[in-house]
Motif scaffolding. Structure first.
Motif, PDB file in Angstrom:
ATOM      1  N   SER A  64       0.825  -1.208   0.000  1.00 34.70           N
ATOM      2  CA  SER A  64       0.000   0.000   0.000  1.00 34.70           C
ATOM      3  C   SER A  64       0.859   1.257   0.000  1.00 34.70           C
ATOM      4  O   SER A  64       0.685   2.157  -0.810  1.00 34.70           O
ATOM      5  N   THR A  65       1.812   1.311   0.916  1.00 29.69           N
ATOM      6  CA  THR A  65       2.692   2.477   1.009  1.00 29.69           C
ATOM      7  C   THR A  65       3.909   2.108   1.849  1.00 29.69           C
ATOM      8  O   THR A  65       4.001   0.986   2.374  1.00 29.69           O
ATOM      9  N   VAL A  66       4.838   3.015   1.958  1.00 21.71           N
ATOM     10  CA  VAL A  66       5.942   2.880   2.914  1.00 21.71           C
ATOM     11  C   VAL A  66       6.080   4.205   3.660  1.00 21.71           C
ATOM     12  O   VAL A  66       5.792   5.261   3.107  1.00 21.71           O
ATOM     13  N   HIS A  67       6.492   4.102   4.899  1.00 18.09           N
ATOM     14  CA  HIS A  67       6.821   5.289   5.684  1.00 18.09           C
ATOM     15  C   HIS A  67       8.319   5.275   5.960  1.00 18.09           C
ATOM     16  O   HIS A  67       8.859   4.279   6.469  1.00 18.09           O
ATOM     17  N   ALA A  75      17.482  11.084  17.277  1.00 17.17           N
ATOM     18  CA  ALA A  75      16.193  11.732  17.016  1.00 17.17           C
ATOM     19  C   ALA A  75      15.612  11.192  15.712  1.00 17.17           C
ATOM     20  O   ALA A  75      16.326  11.032  14.720  1.00 17.17           O
ATOM     21  N   SER A  76      14.298  10.911  15.717  1.00 11.17           N
ATOM     22  CA  SER A  76      13.630  10.323  14.552  1.00 11.17           C
ATOM     23  C   SER A  76      12.663  11.316  13.928  1.00 11.17           C
ATOM     24  O   SER A  76      11.928  12.019  14.640  1.00 11.17           O
ATOM     25  N   PHE A  77      12.660  11.347  12.600  1.00 12.56           N
ATOM     26  CA  PHE A  77      11.769  12.224  11.850  1.00 12.56           C
ATOM     27  C   PHE A  77      11.054  11.369  10.802  1.00 12.56           C
ATOM     28  O   PHE A  77      11.669  10.927   9.836  1.00 12.56           O
ATOM     29  N   ASN A  78       9.756  11.123  11.003  1.00 11.58           N
ATOM     30  CA  ASN A  78       8.981  10.256  10.122  1.00 11.58           C
ATOM     31  C   ASN A  78       8.466  11.056   8.932  1.00 11.58           C
ATOM     32  O   ASN A  78       7.749  12.049   9.110  1.00 11.58           O
ATOM     33  N   LEU A  79       8.815  10.623   7.737  1.00 10.20           N
ATOM     34  CA  LEU A  79       8.441  11.345   6.520  1.00 10.20           C
ATOM     35  C   LEU A  79       7.118  10.890   5.942  1.00 10.20           C
ATOM     36  O   LEU A  79       6.639  11.466   4.969  1.00 10.20           O
TER      37      LEU A  79
END
Length: 411
Positions: A64-67, A75-79
């Protein structure tokens, strides 16, 4: 800059960006489709939507998709971005810098000192999509995490959390394969470099598709995320994520990606745009060559095929594809009629004009090529059969009247 370009102000405005969609197809009938920011708004959206002929004649959403998540200094930054009841989460679109469409869809993200580019391309002849991530700028060690959202369902349907799925995976070179249900082909997810797969299975519930809600259809589904792939990426480095129905060689992904770009027709003028678009409707699979009436949800239809085929193939000199489609359609002939709306076993035969368009398409071929010999050799018997069927009368009260006109229709 490409002829279709969106800047940050447009991309972070969801009312604007969610209304603009991408769809690309390949010659195997596979397509990828989403919005320009990667947030799916239709149940027909997906990064890898493929035929599964062992199940039915429909396409199926496997991936369906990828994150993606950028990690620096812990530190994490989810796109990524998905719609849930009442909110969007995560809101990775806020990191978007711009979108370009030429030669392939390309998103650029800015996260502090990180500038990450994401490009997407379909393998021309295989059921495979490839995403290329390039780290353009970075001032400290950077890790990229990719979380795949799996659906494994027909594109007219929606998936729901259930206990019947197979949560196990098999290790493959630089990746893993998944087969949530036995009737499906396995899905191979691989990275072009050494990567760690962290198994962390979970359901992401009530993902919403806003356009399905507007259309009055069910619009919520649950997607299965088996875990994530994680790898380091250095400034200037490109890493490819591959998702396909067959195992790929990670060592060849970089060259395979570049070859696919080189195969693309540059959309730098009106004629090339037409050529590029025309090729998206031709499907070659299991020895059959067909014209898809429209993506994402149409199949191969008799009338649409014969009306469109000359324009899709003859002006570019692709006579081989023209004849291949006519060969395939000729096999579908039942009496004097062709299947029209629908595909496979789900079609009707009540199109009185499809056989006449069959003749017209042949005429266009002869006009372009002056090659009547091939038409006579391959199709003359079929054409005679159609004429005899119309003269003698056939289903739906289709017949030739005494005045020579064709008549059809029943109460």
């Amino acid at each position: 800059m490409s002829y279709i370009h969106f800047d940050k102000a447009q991309l972070i405005n969801l009312n604007y960006s969610l209304d603009r969609e991408i769809i690309r197809t390949n010659r195997s009938g596979t397509y990828t489709s989403t919005t320009i920011i990667g947030c799916n708004t239709r149940k027909y959206h997906g990064l890898l939507v493929v035929p599964q002929p062992q199940i039915n004649t429909e396409n199926h959403v496997l991936l369906s998709t990828v994150h993606e998540t950028v990690i620096q200094h812990g530190a994490s930054f989810n796109l990524g971005i998905s719609k849930y009841p009442g909110n969007y989460s995560p809101r990775g679109h806020k990191y978007l810098k711009d979108f370009d469409s030429e030669p392939i869809p390309k998103l650029t993200y800015r996260v502090g000192g990180v500038l990450l580019q994401k490009e997407m391309i379909l393998d021309t002849n295989r059921d495979r999509v490839m995403l290329r991530y390039t780290l353009l700028e970075a001032h400290s060690p950077t890790t990229l995490r990719i979380s795949p959202f799996l659906a494994f369902r027909g594109y007219h349907s929606l998936s729901k959390e259930n206990g019947d799925i197979n949560k196990d995976f098999k290790k493959v070179p630089n990746g893993a394969s998944f087969q949530l249900y036995d009737v499906y082909d396995p899905l191979y997810l691989q990275i072009s470099k050494k990567a760690e797969f962290v198994y962390k299975p979970d359901w992401f519930r009530n993902v919403e598709y806003i356009l399905e809600r507007e259309r009055g259809y069910d619009y919520q589904e649950d997607l299965f995320v088996p875990g994530y792939f994680e790898f380091s990426i250095e400034k200037g480095e490109s890493v490819i994520f591959s998702a396909g129905l067959t195992e790929a060689d990670p060592k060849t992904r970089q060259s395979a990606f570049q070859k696919e770009i080189e195969r693309r027709i540059p959309r730098n003028n009106f004629e090339n745009c037409l050529k590029n678009s025309a090729g998206q409707f031709i499907r070659l699979r299991d020895g059959d060559t067909r014209v898809i009436a429209g993506y994402p949800w149409f199949g191969w239809w008799g009338r649409d095929t014969f009306v469109s085929l000359p324009g899709l193939t003859l002006p570019t000199g692709d006579y081989k594809t023209f004849l291949a489609v006519m060969d395939t359609m000729s096999k579908d002939l039942q009496g004097p009629l062709f299947p029209n709306v629908g595909s496979g076993v789900n079609f009707n035969m009540n199109s009185i004009d499809a056989p006449l368009w069959y003749f017209w398409a042949m005429q266009q071929y002869i006009l372009y090529t002056q090659d009547s010999k091939t038409i006579k050799k391959r199709y003359l018997d079929k054409m005679k059969g159609i004429i005899d069927g119309f003269k003698n009368g056939t289903d739906f009260n289709i017949h030739v009247q005494e005045n020579g006109l064709v008549y059809g229709g029943e109460e």
